[in-house]
Design a protein around this motif. Sequence first.
Motif, mmCIF file in Angstrom:
data_model
loop_
_atom_site.group_PDB
_atom_site.id
_atom_site.type_symbol
_atom_site.label_atom_id
_atom_site.label_comp_id
_atom_site.label_asym_id
_atom_site.label_seq_id
_atom_site.Cartn_x
_atom_site.Cartn_y
_atom_site.Cartn_z
ATOM 1 N N ASP A 19 -6.774 -1.108 -1.058
ATOM 2 C CA ASP A 19 -6.616 -0.539 0.163
ATOM 3 C C ASP A 19 -8.204 -0.065 0.987
ATOM 4 O O ASP A 19 -8.039 0.383 2.062
ATOM 5 N N LEU B 100 0.776 -1.138 0.135
ATOM 6 C CA LEU B 100 0.025 -0.074 -0.070
ATOM 7 C C LEU B 100 1.005 1.276 0.104
ATOM 8 O O LEU B 100 0.270 2.122 -0.176
ATOM 9 N N ALA C 145 -2.616 -6.695 3.730
ATOM 10 C CA ALA C 145 -3.435 -6.461 2.674
ATOM 11 C C ALA C 145 -3.661 -7.344 1.400
ATOM 12 O O ALA C 145 -4.796 -7.629 0.827
#
Length: 199
Positions: free
Chosen positions: A42, A13, A87
């Motif tokens: 995200d 990210l 993520a």
Amino acid sequence: MTKHRIAFINGSLRKDSFHGRLGLAITAAATDRLAITALQIDDLPLYNQDVDGDAAPPSYRRFRKALQASDGVLFGSPEYNRSMSGAMKNAIDVGSRPYGQSSFARKPAAVFSGSPGMTGGFGSNHALRQSCVFVDMPVMPQPEAYWGLLNDDKLAADGSVNDEMLAKFVAGFAKAFADWIDLIVAGRASLALDPTQQG
């Protein structure tokens, strides 16, 4: 020649991450055969089975729809504690659900990792491959891509590669992924045309 639509999932990210840059470099190297689009991850809330089905948030639905419209998936993830990023794991969880309705199923995949260090994200790469196999994705076996010793001199923020060896590897990886998708698609077409070969 068919131009395949590829969803790119970047597990980092961080702004101007090396994985984002590598995604741009692969996109540039494969522009004649692959149309690669980066997917946003995200804004995906942590996966929660309570919001499967009609209760799914808009970001879940958008992400799954983009995966379903793709012909294959390109994964790039940094290594965090010898595994993929949180993520990335969450994106796989979201995309593979609801149970029995995985948006990843049967889509050809390729995995790359990189880092400023020597090992190039080896642990992340293999953890990611394991998840891909479980969600029924045929993962390109070779070439394996662990790009180590990355820095701004070798790989600029716009994805341009200033290192001859890295540029050659990126080009070879992009071609191999396009060939891999062609192989998987051709194999499925062959099975569809010849019912005697179906299990």
